[in-house]
Write an enzyme that holds these catalytic residues in place. Sequence first.
Site, mmCIF file in Angstrom:
data_model
loop_
_atom_site.group_PDB
_atom_site.id
_atom_site.type_symbol
_atom_site.label_atom_id
_atom_site.label_comp_id
_atom_site.label_asym_id
_atom_site.label_seq_id
_atom_site.Cartn_x
_atom_site.Cartn_y
_atom_site.Cartn_z
ATOM 1 N N LYS A 45 -67.444 37.763 4.724
ATOM 2 C CA LYS A 45 -68.500 36.776 5.035
ATOM 3 C C LYS A 45 -69.198 37.125 6.347
ATOM 4 O O LYS A 45 -70.418 37.147 6.424
ATOM 5 C CB LYS A 45 -67.882 35.375 5.156
ATOM 6 N N ASN A 46 -68.395 37.423 7.369
ATOM 7 C CA ASN A 46 -68.988 37.618 8.692
ATOM 8 C C ASN A 46 -69.706 38.953 8.841
ATOM 9 O O ASN A 46 -70.392 39.182 9.836
ATOM 10 C CB ASN A 46 -67.924 37.466 9.783
ATOM 11 N N CYS A 80 -70.909 21.871 17.442
ATOM 12 C CA CYS A 80 -70.004 22.550 16.520
ATOM 13 C C CYS A 80 -68.607 22.009 16.739
ATOM 14 O O CYS A 80 -68.201 21.761 17.872
ATOM 15 C CB CYS A 80 -70.054 24.041 16.804
ATOM 16 N N ARG A 108 -70.454 26.054 21.625
ATOM 17 C CA ARG A 108 -70.823 27.410 21.207
ATOM 18 C C ARG A 108 -72.255 27.685 21.657
ATOM 19 O O ARG A 108 -73.199 27.542 20.884
ATOM 20 C CB ARG A 108 -70.663 27.573 19.696
ATOM 21 N N ASP A 122 -60.238 33.251 13.833
ATOM 22 C CA ASP A 122 -60.418 32.706 12.479
ATOM 23 C C ASP A 122 -59.116 32.697 11.673
ATOM 24 O O ASP A 122 -59.102 32.240 10.526
ATOM 25 C CB ASP A 122 -61.496 33.508 11.726
ATOM 26 N N ARG A 137 -67.340 27.219 1.959
ATOM 27 C CA ARG A 137 -68.320 27.898 2.810
ATOM 28 C C ARG A 137 -67.909 29.349 3.041
ATOM 29 O O ARG A 137 -68.767 30.222 3.153
ATOM 30 C CB ARG A 137 -68.394 27.207 4.182
HETATM 31 C C1 UD1 Z 1 -68.399 34.828 15.216
HETATM 32 C C2 UD1 Z 1 -67.881 34.554 13.824
HETATM 33 C C3 UD1 Z 1 -66.817 33.480 13.845
HETATM 34 C C4 UD1 Z 1 -65.722 33.876 14.819
HETATM 35 C C5 UD1 Z 1 -66.307 34.241 16.188
HETATM 36 C C6 UD1 Z 1 -65.268 34.811 17.126
HETATM 37 C C7 UD1 Z 1 -69.755 35.069 12.388
HETATM 38 C C8 UD1 Z 1 -70.807 34.562 11.468
HETATM 39 N N1 UD1 Z 1 -69.004 34.141 12.995
HETATM 40 O O1 UD1 Z 1 -68.969 33.607 15.696
HETATM 41 O O2 UD1 Z 1 -66.283 33.341 12.530
HETATM 42 O O3 UD1 Z 1 -64.838 32.785 14.963
HETATM 43 O O4 UD1 Z 1 -67.325 35.235 16.053
HETATM 44 O O5 UD1 Z 1 -64.692 35.956 16.588
HETATM 45 O O6 UD1 Z 1 -69.574 36.248 12.543
HETATM 46 N N2 UD1 Z 1 -70.438 32.592 23.866
HETATM 47 C C9 UD1 Z 1 -71.151 32.357 25.017
HETATM 48 N N3 UD1 Z 1 -72.527 32.536 24.975
HETATM 49 C C10 UD1 Z 1 -73.183 32.945 23.848
HETATM 50 C C11 UD1 Z 1 -72.438 33.205 22.692
HETATM 51 C C12 UD1 Z 1 -71.063 33.022 22.742
HETATM 52 O O7 UD1 Z 1 -70.607 31.995 26.036
HETATM 53 O O8 UD1 Z 1 -74.421 33.102 23.883
HETATM 54 C C13 UD1 Z 1 -68.959 32.393 23.871
HETATM 55 C C14 UD1 Z 1 -68.499 31.380 22.826
HETATM 56 O O9 UD1 Z 1 -68.541 30.070 23.341
HETATM 57 C C15 UD1 Z 1 -67.093 31.827 22.520
HETATM 58 C C16 UD1 Z 1 -67.184 33.322 22.670
HETATM 59 O O10 UD1 Z 1 -68.361 33.580 23.433
HETATM 60 O O11 UD1 Z 1 -66.171 31.320 23.453
HETATM 61 C C17 UD1 Z 1 -67.273 34.056 21.368
HETATM 62 O O12 UD1 Z 1 -68.274 33.493 20.542
HETATM 63 P P1 UD1 Z 1 -69.094 34.383 19.541
HETATM 64 O O13 UD1 Z 1 -68.460 35.729 19.433
HETATM 65 O O14 UD1 Z 1 -70.538 34.332 19.897
HETATM 66 O O15 UD1 Z 1 -68.893 33.625 18.151
HETATM 67 P P2 UD1 Z 1 -69.917 33.641 16.983
HETATM 68 O O16 UD1 Z 1 -70.661 34.922 17.005
HETATM 69 O O17 UD1 Z 1 -70.696 32.372 16.973
#
Ligand code: UD1
Length: 439
Positions: free
Chosen positions: A22-23, A117, A122, A308, A400
């Site tokens: 999925k990811n 979320c 996030r 996850d 999902r």
């Molecule tokens: C993706 C995955 C999700 C997984 C997560 C962590 C997809 C579609 N989703 O989510 O299933 O649980 O990676 O492996 O691939 N952060 C910031 N600023 C930002 C973005 C992120 O501070 O702009 C922080 C977040 O709060 C979190 C960490 O970085 O603590 C990791 O988040 P992130 O890797 O961005 O998760 P997603 O990409 O949303």
Amino acid sequence: MDCLRISGGVPLRGRVAVSGSKNAALPIMAASILASGPVSLARVPDLADVNTLALLLGYLGVEVKRGANSQMRIETVDATPIKADYELVRRMRASFCVLGPLLARRGRAVVSLPGGCKIGTRPVDLHLAGLAALGASIRIEHGYVIAEAKRLRGAQIDLCGPCGPTVTGTANVMCAATLARGKTVITSAAVEPEVVDLGRFLISLGANISGLGTSVIEIVGVEQLAASDYTIIADRIEAGTLLIAAAITGGEISVEGVVVEHMTAVLNALEESGCHILRGHQQITLLATARPRPVHICAQPYPGIPTDLQAQFMALVSLANGQSTIRDQVFPERFMQVAELNRLGARIERSGSTAIVRGVRRLSGATVTACDLRASAALVLAGLAAQRETIVRRLYHLDRGYERLDLKLARLGANVTRQVEADALDMAELGSVPALPVV
Ligand code: UD1
């Protein structure tokens, strides 16, 4: 709305094929906006999230057609739309992955901020800072990100947040940089296999990318990306969930079609909990021997144990012969499953950012309500091991991100049946309208 009725206590046995990731599929579908020709994808999982993104791409002038055997064909038919609406983005955060591709290919993007979320704060600040560093003008108006740039230009960008690198942030910035003028260097890039898969897909379109799978990714912009035929990697989270299902039921299963190296930390933790693991070619066999041993799990960015799978491990160690601890360094607040696991008889307490799990001998079936994707998987696993019947409500969370997990579990011998939720029927009988699902 569907629910899952589980009669627990049956050890799982047999072989099961793992679906596409999925990811990986979601950002790859979004990145198809960059292609000037048609994209054929193989091994696209049939999931609610994939359908949500297909719907959004349709609004963005990108035709998405499903074929037989998990094939998908994606082609831009109208490159003028640039708006990703709140209704679709709030349903699924990964919709935000259209931002970088839209901006790079169409020069302008108006994408809703994803909003709150359940698994914690996030933010998307790193996505926006990365695109701004590439020369985009970015402003937020009425809940939407409005990003504009005639042509992006290469830059040096660091994507480390307080909890480590961002996965979809790396995807957004890497996609945008493929069509920028000059060279982009992303430091603190996410090294998750799904990011590597996206990078390989972009390379198959003609992008010039090196350093995938390391924390420094270099992208030299090209004028145009072409067409591609690409096969998506196996879903390591689904594979891990199935293996933990076998472990928690004291069973023996083989998961097939996996990339074994993607699973190293997960397999090590399962071995620590007392399972025997056989690593084969694209195949993993798990043999559960006795009651799980306690383990100390800390979810971390790859190659650590994925966040996850944290909830599923919590379900497993709730039956361990002693006390385990679970921490999540990626999403430190991600413990929604605790209260519902406790309703099944688990003894889990939160102490700050750690969950302390005192193993119990048995769980007892109950009606529980899923509140997010991976938490619902944890409840299903607990139900498979619990005495008597467990009903997991609000199954749409599970749908999902898992391709018919109930059918796969049933083929492995689990006693599970999907049903329309009784309370929705009751309410209809009473003449009231059940609330719409909020995802
Ligand atoms: C993706 C995955 C999700 C997984 C997560 C962590 C997809 C579609 N989703 O989510 O299933 O649980 O990676 O492996 O691939 N952060 C910031 N600023 C930002 C973005 C992120 O501070 O702009 C922080 C977040 O709060 C979190 C960490 O970085 O603590 C990791 O988040 P992130 O890797 O961005 O998760 P997603 O990409 O949303």
